[in-house]
Motif scaffolding. Structure first.
Motif, PDB file in Angstrom:
ATOM      1  N   VAL A  80      -4.558  -6.646  14.111  1.00 51.87           N
ATOM      2  CA  VAL A  80      -4.370  -7.451  15.145  1.00 51.87           C
ATOM      3  C   VAL A  80      -3.220  -6.675  16.009  1.00 51.87           C
ATOM      4  N   ILE A  81      -3.461  -6.162  17.234  1.00 53.38           N
ATOM      5  CA  ILE A  81      -2.474  -5.471  18.051  1.00 53.38           C
ATOM      6  C   ILE A  81      -2.281  -6.261  19.344  1.00 53.38           C
ATOM      7  N   GLY A  82      -0.959  -6.699  19.807  1.00 54.94           N
ATOM      8  CA  GLY A  82      -0.931  -7.218  21.101  1.00 54.94           C
ATOM      9  C   GLY A  82      -0.896  -6.219  22.146  1.00 54.94           C
ATOM     10  N   VAL A  83      -1.352  -6.489  23.173  1.00 55.27           N
ATOM     11  CA  VAL A  83      -1.723  -5.660  24.387  1.00 55.27           C
ATOM     12  C   VAL A  83      -1.050  -6.478  25.494  1.00 55.27           C
ATOM     13  N   PRO A  84       0.475  -6.187  25.719  1.00 63.45           N
ATOM     14  CA  PRO A  84       0.864  -7.118  26.613  1.00 63.45           C
ATOM     15  C   PRO A  84       0.542  -6.970  28.280  1.00 63.45           C
ATOM     16  N   LYS A  85       0.055  -5.844  28.545  1.00 60.84           N
ATOM     17  CA  LYS A  85      -0.433  -5.566  29.965  1.00 60.84           C
ATOM     18  C   LYS A  85      -1.949  -6.743  29.912  1.00 60.84           C
ATOM     19  N   ALA A  86      -2.567  -6.781  29.082  1.00 60.47           N
ATOM     20  CA  ALA A  86      -3.639  -7.967  29.313  1.00 60.47           C
ATOM     21  C   ALA A  86      -3.452  -9.128  28.696  1.00 60.47           C
ATOM     22  N   GLY A  87      -2.205  -9.354  28.161  1.00 60.83           N
ATOM     23  CA  GLY A  87      -1.746 -10.731  27.843  1.00 60.83           C
ATOM     24  C   GLY A  87      -2.707 -11.347  26.584  1.00 60.83           C
ATOM     25  N   VAL A  88      -3.049 -10.535  25.616  1.00 62.22           N
ATOM     26  CA  VAL A  88      -3.890 -10.682  24.642  1.00 62.22           C
ATOM     27  C   VAL A  88      -3.568 -10.037  23.156  1.00 62.22           C
ATOM     28  N   LYS A  89      -4.003 -10.529  22.066  1.00 63.53           N
ATOM     29  CA  LYS A  89      -4.071  -9.610  20.898  1.00 63.53           C
ATOM     30  C   LYS A  89      -5.371  -9.490  20.602  1.00 63.53           C
ATOM     31  N   VAL A  90      -5.758  -8.231  20.401  1.00 65.01           N
ATOM     32  CA  VAL A  90      -6.948  -7.690  19.664  1.00 65.01           C
ATOM     33  C   VAL A  90      -7.127  -6.812  18.639  1.00 65.01           C
ATOM     34  N   SER A  91      -8.225  -6.644  17.934  1.00 65.67           N
ATOM     35  CA  SER A  91      -8.309  -6.011  16.737  1.00 65.67           C
ATOM     36  C   SER A  91      -8.483  -4.510  16.814  1.00 65.67           C
ATOM     37  N   CYS A 116       0.273   9.292   2.538  1.00 68.03           N
ATOM     38  CA  CYS A 116      -0.233   7.885   1.974  1.00 68.03           C
ATOM     39  C   CYS A 116       0.745   7.075   2.918  1.00 68.03           C
ATOM     40  N   VAL A 117       0.192   5.815   3.271  1.00 71.96           N
ATOM     41  CA  VAL A 117       1.026   4.713   3.932  1.00 71.96           C
ATOM     42  C   VAL A 117       1.093   3.423   2.893  1.00 71.96           C
ATOM     43  N   VAL A 118       2.583   3.203   2.897  1.00 68.65           N
ATOM     44  CA  VAL A 118       2.658   1.823   2.193  1.00 68.65           C
ATOM     45  C   VAL A 118       3.167   0.726   3.033  1.00 68.65           C
ATOM     46  N   ALA A 119       2.650  -0.411   3.270  1.00 63.36           N
ATOM     47  CA  ALA A 119       3.422  -1.368   3.916  1.00 63.36           C
ATOM     48  C   ALA A 119       3.799  -2.513   3.141  1.00 63.36           C
ATOM     49  N   ILE A 120       5.320  -2.899   3.176  1.00 60.09           N
ATOM     50  CA  ILE A 120       5.717  -3.776   2.324  1.00 60.09           C
ATOM     51  C   ILE A 120       6.410  -4.894   3.437  1.00 60.09           C
ATOM     52  N   GLY A 121       5.720  -6.068   3.456  1.00 61.11           N
ATOM     53  CA  GLY A 121       6.115  -6.930   4.641  1.00 61.11           C
ATOM     54  C   GLY A 121       5.037  -8.132   4.654  1.00 61.11           C
ATOM     55  N   GLY A 122       5.462  -8.742   5.919  1.00 61.57           N
ATOM     56  CA  GLY A 122       4.358  -9.835   6.365  1.00 61.57           C
ATOM     57  C   GLY A 122       3.075  -9.112   6.893  1.00 61.57           C
ATOM     58  N   GLY A 123       2.014 -10.058   7.484  1.00 58.40           N
ATOM     59  CA  GLY A 123       0.943  -9.439   8.230  1.00 58.40           C
ATOM     60  C   GLY A 123       1.187  -8.497   9.245  1.00 58.40           C
ATOM     61  N   SER A 124       2.611  -8.582   9.977  1.00 62.05           N
ATOM     62  CA  SER A 124       2.817  -7.645  11.074  1.00 62.05           C
ATOM     63  C   SER A 124       3.237  -6.539  10.593  1.00 62.05           C
ATOM     64  N   VAL A 125       3.928  -6.299   9.613  1.00 62.40           N
ATOM     65  CA  VAL A 125       3.940  -4.916   8.791  1.00 62.40           C
ATOM     66  C   VAL A 125       2.878  -4.239   8.384  1.00 62.40           C
ATOM     67  N   ILE A 126       1.958  -5.046   7.511  1.00 65.67           N
ATOM     68  CA  ILE A 126       0.875  -4.869   7.061  1.00 65.67           C
ATOM     69  C   ILE A 126      -0.224  -3.987   8.222  1.00 65.67           C
ATOM     70  N   ASP A 127      -0.328  -4.934   9.103  1.00 63.37           N
ATOM     71  CA  ASP A 127      -1.131  -4.544  10.255  1.00 63.37           C
ATOM     72  C   ASP A 127      -0.592  -3.126  11.015  1.00 63.37           C
ATOM     73  N   ASP A 170       2.529  -4.385  18.681  1.00 68.00           N
ATOM     74  CA  ASP A 170       1.888  -4.306  19.902  1.00 68.00           C
ATOM     75  C   ASP A 170       1.304  -2.921  20.146  1.00 68.00           C
ATOM     76  N   ILE A 171       0.998  -2.584  21.089  1.00 67.82           N
ATOM     77  CA  ILE A 171       0.429  -1.087  21.273  1.00 67.82           C
ATOM     78  C   ILE A 171       1.456  -0.234  21.452  1.00 67.82           C
ATOM     79  N   ASN A 172       2.612  -0.568  21.748  1.00 69.20           N
ATOM     80  CA  ASN A 172       3.808   0.675  21.806  1.00 69.20           C
ATOM     81  C   ASN A 172       4.363   0.719  20.315  1.00 69.20           C
ATOM     82  N   THR A 173       4.705  -0.369  19.843  1.00 70.78           N
ATOM     83  CA  THR A 173       5.416  -0.248  18.389  1.00 70.78           C
ATOM     84  C   THR A 173       4.265   0.519  17.426  1.00 70.78           C
ATOM     85  N   VAL A 174       2.957   0.361  17.462  1.00 68.65           N
ATOM     86  CA  VAL A 174       2.022   0.992  16.563  1.00 68.65           C
ATOM     87  C   VAL A 174       1.911   2.415  16.962  1.00 68.65           C
TER      88      VAL A 174
END
Ligand code: NAD
Length: 385
Positions: A150-161, A86-97, A68-72
């Protein structure tokens, strides 16, 4: 045929054990590396060890849950402070995003919200991302070859890109071995995402001959192997098929967009605390059935209607199969796998109107092969509840 463009990650490596070759893809000027993992970073200690043994300075950043917006924002600040090259992401879609967004935000200043579609100003990213490597550990999202996060925006209750052509990963390293220990339930809902992404990209209004070929092959691979890949017994061939299907889905959706299932998944992901793949799986039968009914009542000769018969052939191997066979095949698959209904995932009847309204303006809805009415959107959610 209308014109189209096509882009994907510049370097894709696929195969059992290929993650061990990661250090050979990176040169020393890319040190320090900012390495994101799930909250289970110990699981990847061996892989990260290969990077340190090759002389790279490594900063490890564990990520918990879907971004979500805070974790990112926190992860981007940590990456900036580390001086990562350089950034390396090892994980599911959540970590990659998360990693994909971090790589973009390290080089582009300002607040994340300003860059987000729908909820922010939709400001364009001006600078190229840091070099970014995606190493998926689920066979599902294909995020290793897509240009959005894809990032969650808790205040708007939605996930956007957060989206930009410059966010396509520099390297996608797809090693099926990394998915061998996925629990069956997670393998099932992430695998359903892979299958559905191939399906929706194939039927999308924005499909083109390149995405058609890739999405059809992904759908065939997912169909033949998803059951075995999600069983408790390890079937390495099935696992590899599902990883390849996930990769195909990612490549296809990045160039053809998706459809109604993902149009619902964005808003629903912001409204209920359920995994993305599980939400998508819960909508497969009702969305496919609604599209079929809509074509049959108002646009029978549309070429996408014929593609729905082809889907049935890809799933069943029967060249005479009709779209209704695909529907039955999907119903049987959903019964066989450990999946949940939308109600079991936490959606209340009283939230249906809001979810239908939000999904209608989602960018994925533009790819749905036939326009669905507001009434049909509500009907889909009621059927999936
Ligand atoms: P996920 O990354 O959230 O992982 C699901 C669960 O599996 C987590 O609990 C994780 O810790 C666990 N896990 C991951 N790998 C594992 C392994 N090898 N062994 C055991 N457990 C493991 O799930 P996902 O479906 O891969 O990603 C979902 C996210 O991706 C959502 O936020 C969704 O919106 C997003 N998404 C992005 C794109 C894109 O193109 N960017 C496309 C589709 C979905």
């Amino acid at each position: 045929m209308s014109s189209f463009s096509f882009a994907t990650s510049s370097n894709i490596r696929f195969g059992e054990g290929c993650a061990k070759t990661i250090p050979s893809l990176l040169d020393e000027s890319l040190s320090p590396l900012f390495v994101l993992t799930g909250s289970d970073s110990k699981r990847y200690a061996q892989l990260i060890g290969l990077l340190t043994q090759s002389g790279f300075e490594v900063f490890i950043h564990p990520v918990n849950g879907e971004p979500d917006i805070n974790t990112v924002t926190l992860a981007s600040e940590a990456a900036r402070e580390s001086g990562a090259q350089c950034v390396v992401a090892i994980g599911g879609g959540s970590v990659i995003d998360t990693g994909k967004a971090v790589a973009a935000l390290v080089t582009n200043s300002g607040k994340l919200i300003d860059y987000l579609e729908g909820v922010g100003k939709g400001k364009a990213l001006v600078h190229d991302s840091l070099p970014f490597m995606a190493v998926p550990t689920t066979a599902g999202t294909g995020a290793e070859v897509t240009s959005n996060s894809v990032i969650g925006v808790p205040k708007a209750g939605v996930k956007v890109s957060l989206r930009s052509a410059s966010m396509l990963p520099t390297w996608a390293v797809v090693d099926p071995e990394l998915t061998y220990k996925l629990p069956p339930e997670i393998a099932a809902y992430t695998g359903m995402d892979a299958l559905i992404q191939c399906l929706e990209a194939y039927l999308s209004k924005f499909a083109n001959p390149l995405t058609d070929g890739i999405a059809r092959e992904g759908l065939r691979l997912a169909a033949r192997s998803i059951r075995a890949a999600c069983s408790k017994e390890l079937d390495t061939d099935a696992k590899a098929d599902l990883c390849a299907a996930s990769l195909c889905g990612g490549i296809a959706l990045a160039n053809a967009k998706l459809g109604s299932i993902h149009a619902f998944a964005g808003p629903l992901g912001g409204m209920i605390p359920a995994p993305h793949g599980a939400i998508c799986a819960s909508l497969l039968v009702s969305c496919f059935s609604a599209n079929l009914r809509a074509f049959d009542t108002r646009d029978r000769d549309n070429p996408s209607r014929e593609k729905m018969n082809d889907v049935a052939t890809l799933l069943t191997g029967n060249p005479q199969a009709k779209a209704s066979y695909a529907l039955a095949w999907f119903e049987s698959l959903c019964n066989d796998l450990p999946l949940k209904s939308l109600g079991e995932l936490g959606l209340e009847h009283s939230q249906i109107e809001e979810a239908a309204r939000k999904s209608a303006s989602s960018s994925s809805m533009k790819g749905n092969p036939i326009e669905l009415t507001k009434f049909e959107l509500v009907e889909i959610l009621e059927a999936a509840l």
